[in-house]
Design a protein around this motif. Structure first.
Motif, PDB file in Angstrom:
ATOM      1  N   PRO A  33      50.880   4.893 -17.462  1.00 37.67           N
ATOM      2  CA  PRO A  33      50.605   6.227 -16.919  1.00 37.67           C
ATOM      3  C   PRO A  33      49.374   6.192 -16.034  1.00 37.67           C
ATOM      4  N   ARG A  34      49.400   6.961 -14.943  1.00 33.01           N
ATOM      5  CA  ARG A  34      48.253   6.953 -14.047  1.00 33.01           C
ATOM      6  C   ARG A  34      48.128   8.306 -13.343  1.00 33.01           C
ATOM      7  N   PHE A  35      46.975   8.581 -12.849  1.00 40.55           N
ATOM      8  CA  PHE A  35      46.649   9.844 -12.172  1.00 40.55           C
ATOM      9  C   PHE A  35      47.459   9.975 -10.888  1.00 40.55           C
ATOM     10  N   SER A  36      47.908  11.234 -10.644  1.00 40.85           N
ATOM     11  CA  SER A  36      48.630  11.503  -9.395  1.00 40.85           C
ATOM     12  C   SER A  36      47.831  12.453  -8.503  1.00 40.85           C
ATOM     13  N   SER A  37      47.507  13.651  -9.025  1.00 40.76           N
ATOM     14  CA  SER A  37      46.749  14.605  -8.207  1.00 40.76           C
ATOM     15  C   SER A  37      46.093  15.641  -9.114  1.00 40.76           C
ATOM     16  N   ALA A  38      45.072  16.316  -8.560  1.00 42.79           N
ATOM     17  CA  ALA A  38      44.393  17.394  -9.284  1.00 42.79           C
ATOM     18  C   ALA A  38      43.717  18.288  -8.261  1.00 42.79           C
TER      19      ALA A  38
ATOM     20  N   SER B 299      45.163  22.668 -11.090  1.00 43.77           N
ATOM     21  CA  SER B 299      46.404  21.881 -11.238  1.00 43.77           C
ATOM     22  C   SER B 299      46.068  20.405 -11.526  1.00 43.77           C
ATOM     23  N   PHE B 300      46.958  19.789 -12.279  1.00 39.81           N
ATOM     24  CA  PHE B 300      46.803  18.351 -12.586  1.00 39.81           C
ATOM     25  C   PHE B 300      48.188  17.749 -12.719  1.00 39.81           C
ATOM     26  N   ALA B 301      48.375  16.617 -12.114  1.00 38.21           N
ATOM     27  CA  ALA B 301      49.670  15.935 -12.202  1.00 38.21           C
ATOM     28  C   ALA B 301      49.433  14.452 -12.496  1.00 38.21           C
ATOM     29  N   ALA B 302      50.203  13.941 -13.423  1.00 40.73           N
ATOM     30  CA  ALA B 302      50.140  12.513 -13.766  1.00 40.73           C
ATOM     31  C   ALA B 302      51.486  11.887 -13.460  1.00 40.73           C
ATOM     32  N   THR B 303      51.482  10.606 -13.291  1.00 41.49           N
ATOM     33  CA  THR B 303      52.723   9.865 -13.056  1.00 41.49           C
ATOM     34  C   THR B 303      52.644   8.567 -13.853  1.00 41.49           C
TER      35      THR B 303
END
Length: 543
Positions: A307-312, A329-333
């Protein structure tokens, strides 16, 4: 207990007497000029060669056994014919027994007991005494010298008139007639050929099983007008016409010792030796890329996700009193890692396998397979770095001060990237690294010297495998110098990963003629954030 060489001796013509009243036994301890045999060896003694061991009285023993010590030597007469002694028997049971056995004729001989350090010189197969310290003289019933028997025994205490009982034994002489053969021509030719040669004496060797004596052995033949202990031509005749093995051995030993033999003469006797313990292996690989990246372990090829960071956005902002913050907002991928197997095999003939060696052949080959495995891992990391989509830094082939200035400006700019400079790892290819090592200022001084930097931007390590540009370490990475399109990379170590398994070794014996040895492992690589890898292109021709 040290084995002692002893010599039982009573020469013909010597009076062996026992005076029971005075408790004295007289006789010849050793004859001179007489050859006797003991334990297969021949010995001869001469005047002045026998002495009492330093600081000791010579004792009278029986049968060379100190448990039967019975007296002390009181008279010592070293004559031209031999050593004559008188032994005073003690008033003890052993002394009484010695007198009785000598009186009865049971113990009718003497035998000397040499001490440590006895020395002999071997001449003509006979050990000639040189210096013989002794510590005891024993009574014995069996003298070595066959013709040296007791001729008379004086029993004054039993026969007051001094009568003598005589027992004389005469040794028969055996004569052999031999037809003379004229070898004078051969002798003259050989003598002429050996004129002027120098033949050194052989080295001193031990003469006893216990190492208690020494023998200096001289060569058997002389060619300087002085007679040797053996005749060279006679030994040739005896060895090769009569089959005399002792003569043949003397000839062959003499030829080996007297003449220099060159390595060329004995090349077939000294073949080239294989020294597997000095085996020079293939390259022992350094692993600069593997050292720089983050590392993990795997056991098989099962894919796994990271798992890794996508956007915030809007996670933090100014607060207005009484107003609820707007949700951010926070999104992980995640990123899937698919390890790939790495394998190899080699066929080893069974004969090679069975021979082994030191080190063993399979160990040598396995070491090379491990090197190949490590090389493959390094190459996979290099290939992964080259897949990054981040825009490159193009140095346009700059040299000297402009090159160093370009890199220092780049490193300085990283401090202002969001979050600061996290790019702590840098691997340089075969174009950038040498250019940095060679960079000079306008005065010709190295900008990155090995020692004693003065007004320089950094240093070069003494092993020339890394450069220190400010606080940034630049590693030379051989795996990046493959082909013409090469790149250097500056990256964040936590964003570049390599997972490996411990390489496994397999041995397969499914056929007679050979054995297969195999290696197996898994390798997975990943860049978890492309923006954390910065390609650096030194040559614009590679763009």
């Amino acid at each position: 207990m040290t084995e002692t060489m002893t010599f039982d001796v009573i020469p013909a013509g010597t009076v062996f007497s026992v005076d029971t009243e005075q408790r004295i036994i007289r006789g010849r301890a050793i004859p001179y000029g007489v050859v006797g045999t003991k334990n297969g060896r021949q010995f001869q003694f001469s005047k002045g060669t026998i002495r009492a061991k330093d600081g000791m009285k010579v004792k009278g023993w029986a049968l060379h056994d100190q448990a039967h010590a019975y007296g002390v030597v009181t008279e010592w007469d070293d004559t031209d014919e031999g050593l004559d002694v008188a032994i005073k028997a003690a008033k003890t049971p052993e002394g009484d027994r010695a007198l009785a056995q000598a009186d009865s004729g049971v113990w009718d001989g003497f035998s000397i007991g040499p001490s440590e350090g006895a020395k002999y010189q071997l001449k003509g197969g006979v050990y000639h005494a040189v210096d013989i310290p002794i510590h005891e003289i024993s009574l014995t019933p069996a003298p070595v010298f066959g013709g040296a028997r007791v001729q008379s025994v004086s029993f004054d205490a039993i026969n007051p008139g001094g009568s003598t009982v005589s027992d004389t034994t005469t040794a028969e002489a055996e004569t052999t007639t031999e037809v003379a053969t004229d070898f004078s021509a051969i002798s003259d030719a050989i003598t002429k050929g050996f004129e002027g040669l120098q033949f050194p004496q052989r080295e001193t060797v031990s003469a006893t099983a216990g190492g208690t004596g020494q023998v200096t052995e001289e060569l058997p033949y002389r060619f300087d007008g002085v007679a040797g202990s053996h005749s060279f031509t006679q030994d040739i005749k005896d060895a090769y016409t009569s089959g005399d093995s002792e003569a043949r051995q003397r000839i062959e030993t003499f030829m080996d010792e007297a003449f220099a033999v060159t390595t060329g003469n004995v090349a077939t006797l000294n073949p080239t030796q294989n020294r597997p313990e000095l085996y020079v292996p293939n390259l022992s690989y350094t692993r600069p890329l593997y050292d720089l990246v983050s590392k993990g372990s795997i056991d098989d090829k099962t894919p796994f996700t990271v798992p890794r960071f996508s956007s915030a956005a809007g996670l933090v902002g100014d607060h207005a009193e009484g107003v609820e913050p707007t949700p951010g907002s926070f999104a992980a991928t995640n990123q899937t890692i698919s390890p790939a197997p790495v394998s190899g095999k080699i066929e080893i003939n069974r004969e090679v396998w069975d021979q082994g060696g030191s080190p063993q052949a399979d160990g040598i080959i396995w070491g090379e397979m491990l090197n190949a495995y490590y090389e493959a891992v390094e190459a996979k990391i290099a290939a992964r770095l080259k897949t990054t989509a981040t825009a490159e830094l193009n140095l346009a082939g700059a040299v000297d001060a402009p090159l160093v200035a370009s890199l220092t400006n780049y490193f300085a700019g990283l401090q202002f990237v969001r979050g600061g400079n996290r790019f702590t790892a840098m691997a340089a290819d075969a174009k950038l690294f040498p250019a940095l090592v060679a960079a000079k200022d306008s005065a010709g001084r190295n900008l990155l010297p090995v020692l004693g930097p003065a007004n320089a931007q950094g240093t070069v390590d003494g092993t020339f495998d890394r450069i220190q540009l400010g606080n940034q370490t630049v590693r030379a990475a051989w795996a990046l110098a493959q082909g013409t399109n090469t790149m250097s990379f500056n990256f964040v170590p936590s964003s570049v990963w390599c997972w490996t398994s411990t390489p496994k070794r397999f041995t397969f014996e499914y056929q007679v003629k050979s054995i297969d040895m195999a290696i197996w492992g898994y390798v997975g690589t990943a860049i978890l954030r492309d923006s954390d890898v910065k390609p650096i292109d030194y040559d614009t021709a590679d763009a």
